[in-house]
Design an enzyme around this catalytic site. Sequence first.
Site, PDB file in Angstrom:
ATOM      1  N   CYS A  42       0.829  -1.218   0.000  1.00  0.00           N
ATOM      2  CA  CYS A  42       0.000   0.000   0.000  1.00  0.00           C
ATOM      3  C   CYS A  42       0.856   1.258   0.000  1.00  0.00           C
ATOM      4  CB  CYS A  42      -0.919   0.016   1.222  1.00  0.00           C
ATOM      5  SG  CYS A  42      -1.763  -1.539   1.486  1.00  0.00           S
ATOM      6  N   ASP A 281      -5.599 -12.030  -0.741  1.00  0.00           N
ATOM      7  CA  ASP A 281      -6.051 -11.636  -2.081  1.00  0.00           C
ATOM      8  C   ASP A 281      -6.346 -12.821  -2.994  1.00  0.00           C
ATOM      9  OD1 ASP A 281      -5.677  -9.030  -1.324  1.00  0.00           O
ATOM     10  OD2 ASP A 281      -4.249  -8.533  -2.900  1.00  0.00           O
TER      11      ASP A 281
HETATM   12  P1  FAD Z   1       0.174 -10.465  -1.775  1.00  0.00           P
HETATM   13  O1  FAD Z   1       0.482  -9.131  -1.218  1.00  0.00           O
HETATM   14  O2  FAD Z   1      -0.090 -10.570  -3.245  1.00  0.00           O
HETATM   15  O3  FAD Z   1       1.316 -11.462  -1.377  1.00  0.00           O
HETATM   16  C1  FAD Z   1       1.384 -12.792  -1.813  1.00  0.00           C
HETATM   17  C2  FAD Z   1       2.822 -13.151  -2.011  1.00  0.00           C
HETATM   18  O4  FAD Z   1       2.907 -14.538  -2.305  1.00  0.00           O
HETATM   19  C3  FAD Z   1       3.453 -12.420  -3.180  1.00  0.00           C
HETATM   20  O5  FAD Z   1       4.662 -11.805  -2.801  1.00  0.00           O
HETATM   21  C4  FAD Z   1       3.687 -13.518  -4.202  1.00  0.00           C
HETATM   22  O6  FAD Z   1       4.802 -13.261  -5.024  1.00  0.00           O
HETATM   23  C5  FAD Z   1       3.882 -14.727  -3.301  1.00  0.00           C
HETATM   24  N1  FAD Z   1       3.596 -15.983  -3.995  1.00  0.00           N
HETATM   25  C6  FAD Z   1       2.608 -16.226  -4.898  1.00  0.00           C
HETATM   26  N2  FAD Z   1       2.661 -17.502  -5.320  1.00  0.00           N
HETATM   27  C7  FAD Z   1       3.711 -18.082  -4.661  1.00  0.00           C
HETATM   28  C8  FAD Z   1       4.267 -19.376  -4.682  1.00  0.00           C
HETATM   29  N3  FAD Z   1       3.748 -20.343  -5.462  1.00  0.00           N
HETATM   30  N4  FAD Z   1       5.340 -19.639  -3.902  1.00  0.00           N
HETATM   31  C9  FAD Z   1       5.873 -18.657  -3.105  1.00  0.00           C
HETATM   32  N5  FAD Z   1       5.381 -17.407  -3.062  1.00  0.00           N
HETATM   33  C10 FAD Z   1       4.309 -17.119  -3.815  1.00  0.00           C
HETATM   34  N6  FAD Z   1      -4.837  -2.392   0.178  1.00  0.00           N
HETATM   35  C11 FAD Z   1      -5.491  -1.600   1.077  1.00  0.00           C
HETATM   36  O7  FAD Z   1      -6.262  -2.126   1.886  1.00  0.00           O
HETATM   37  N7  FAD Z   1      -5.272  -0.259   1.122  1.00  0.00           N
HETATM   38  C12 FAD Z   1      -4.422   0.367   0.277  1.00  0.00           C
HETATM   39  O8  FAD Z   1      -4.230   1.588   0.354  1.00  0.00           O
HETATM   40  C13 FAD Z   1      -3.742  -0.419  -0.697  1.00  0.00           C
HETATM   41  N8  FAD Z   1      -2.879   0.144  -1.571  1.00  0.00           N
HETATM   42  C14 FAD Z   1      -2.209  -0.645  -2.470  1.00  0.00           C
HETATM   43  C15 FAD Z   1      -1.306  -0.042  -3.341  1.00  0.00           C
HETATM   44  C16 FAD Z   1      -0.607  -0.807  -4.262  1.00  0.00           C
HETATM   45  C17 FAD Z   1       0.349  -0.162  -5.204  1.00  0.00           C
HETATM   46  C18 FAD Z   1      -0.805  -2.222  -4.296  1.00  0.00           C
HETATM   47  C19 FAD Z   1      -0.039  -3.070  -5.285  1.00  0.00           C
HETATM   48  C20 FAD Z   1      -1.692  -2.827  -3.417  1.00  0.00           C
HETATM   49  C21 FAD Z   1      -2.402  -2.046  -2.500  1.00  0.00           C
HETATM   50  N9  FAD Z   1      -3.319  -2.613  -1.611  1.00  0.00           N
HETATM   51  C22 FAD Z   1      -3.990  -1.828  -0.701  1.00  0.00           C
HETATM   52  C23 FAD Z   1      -3.618  -4.057  -1.655  1.00  0.00           C
HETATM   53  C24 FAD Z   1      -2.805  -4.820  -0.623  1.00  0.00           C
HETATM   54  O9  FAD Z   1      -1.459  -4.511  -0.781  1.00  0.00           O
HETATM   55  C25 FAD Z   1      -3.070  -6.301  -0.808  1.00  0.00           C
HETATM   56  O10 FAD Z   1      -4.448  -6.520  -0.600  1.00  0.00           O
HETATM   57  C26 FAD Z   1      -2.287  -7.166   0.153  1.00  0.00           C
HETATM   58  O11 FAD Z   1      -0.916  -7.009  -0.033  1.00  0.00           O
HETATM   59  C27 FAD Z   1      -2.661  -8.633  -0.051  1.00  0.00           C
HETATM   60  O12 FAD Z   1      -1.848  -9.440   0.716  1.00  0.00           O
HETATM   61  P2  FAD Z   1      -1.711 -10.991   0.407  1.00  0.00           P
HETATM   62  O13 FAD Z   1      -0.753 -11.518   1.412  1.00  0.00           O
HETATM   63  O14 FAD Z   1      -3.033 -11.620   0.310  1.00  0.00           O
HETATM   64  O15 FAD Z   1      -1.127 -11.093  -1.063  1.00  0.00           O
END
Ligand code: FAD
Length: 460
Positions: A42, A281
């Site tokens: 974020c 996500d």
């Molecule tokens: P991710 O952050 O996608 O992390 C999953 C990780 O798993 C990744 O690093 C990926 O590479 C890794 N992965 C995937 N497959 C594999 C595998 N097979 N083996 C090993 N590793 C793997 N949300 C808000 O609520 N407010 C905000 O203001 C906001 N701003 C944002 C701004 C930007 C620019 C971005 C890109 C996102 C923003 N978000 C915001 C969204 C928020 O960042 C995401 O919802 C959050 O990071 C999701 O977390 P996650 O752990 O589910 O997934």
Amino acid sequence: MRLVVVGGVAAGTKAASRARRVAPEMEISIYQDEPDISISECGLPYFLSGIVEKRSRLVARTPEDFAEKKIEVLVRHRVEKIDPETKKLTVRNLTDDMTFEDHYDRLIIATGASAICPPIPGDDLDGVFNLRFLSDADNIMSYIREHSPKGAVVVGGGYIGLEVAENLHHLGMEVAVVEAANEVAGVYGSEVSRRIEHHLKEKGVSVYVSAEVEEFTGDGRVSGVKFGEEELSAGLVIAAIGIGANTDLAKEAGVKLGETGAISVDRHMQTNIPDVWAAGDCVETINLASGEAAWVPLGDTANQMGRVAGTNAASPDGENPLEFPGVLGTGIFRVFDLGIGKTGLSEEEAEAAGFSVKCASVESPNRAGYFPGAGEVFLKLIADVDTGRIIGAEALGAGADKLTDVCATAIWGRLSYPDLVNLDLAYAPPYGPTLSPVIQAAMVLSGKFERSTEGVRSTE
Ligand code: FAD
């Protein structure tokens, strides 16, 4: 008992930390394919402009921090296969490109989402980027340092695209946003989208809507963006067209996907496969305002889901003590001086979900009108005609964050407009007008409901 977590950002690291608290003796490992873990995606747009000065401030915890809690973190390791029958994993070490086998007793899939970009001719030119990972931000910043682009085009007018546009503008670039739909910030209603567009233009950002990019032009390095009759000059392009849930790994293992295409989980964040949970996500949930399946990829939600998945995966067999109820899709972002928040359903989304709605919009100062520094805030409430319940709200301007959160709490508590008319909220001149815009909008709604009831009577 061995717990393996795939993915080490918001959902994965939260899940692992919770599991450690619930089960102090459990063996826990996180696999993360990127070089960093526990990062605040974020904050990435604000890192580009230098508002967030240090890269390290975006990394909440390092592998060493996790090691202190007896959580092993393997970065630059990608899990390539899950075999649910044998509980074996195939893992690729991305540093030496060798694969090896691991095993789990319990597994949490937290693979998140990735930026998606339909193929556009020229998308392989230097200077065309996505922004999802810290490594993307590193690449964009080193490109800017090397080439000092004067103009940038952001493709996509969703919240990430608009945040990036603001931050590139802070760097002194001429910035244009190009959006294929007929409005920016399409998940908001038109009243809000139009105001955002106006504000961007006031700040000197060009906005093109109903503009589908056909080609990135350039010779090795990007120099322009073509759509319709236009060709904009661009030394840098950020494609913020959308994101998609990372589900391939889960799907190949037989994990069921839901109707949105993300992983389907029950209220315990458990998938259809025994001993496999998923969070963040990569999963779909329920929108509590509509009751429909929803994919809402947001950081706070990923964290909350990770807490539930981690607790359940570390609990004794079959206990699953925590539940995740669903979301309202509450979110907020900033474009220059405007805060823009939303919770529940927009008017358009509510109608598409089959609701008949009444809406009320108010514009109000965010402090007592006479108090120095008062700004303007716009609030729209969306109510279900059958029950009077508030099912959505959109806020824009000064203090939009507070109004969005009050409305989210009201929707969560299933309040209806008469409840809001008499809501006892805090008031003092530096903090708001005498009656909060939430109460003002509820009063307008009340008038609309009364008039329509009279209307019904008069035809009887
Ligand atoms: P991710 O952050 O996608 O992390 C999953 C990780 O798993 C990744 O690093 C990926 O590479 C890794 N992965 C995937 N497959 C594999 C595998 N097979 N083996 C090993 N590793 C793997 N949300 C808000 O609520 N407010 C905000 O203001 C906001 N701003 C944002 C701004 C930007 C620019 C971005 C890109 C996102 C923003 N978000 C915001 C969204 C928020 O960042 C995401 O919802 C959050 O990071 C999701 O977390 P996650 O752990 O589910 O997934």
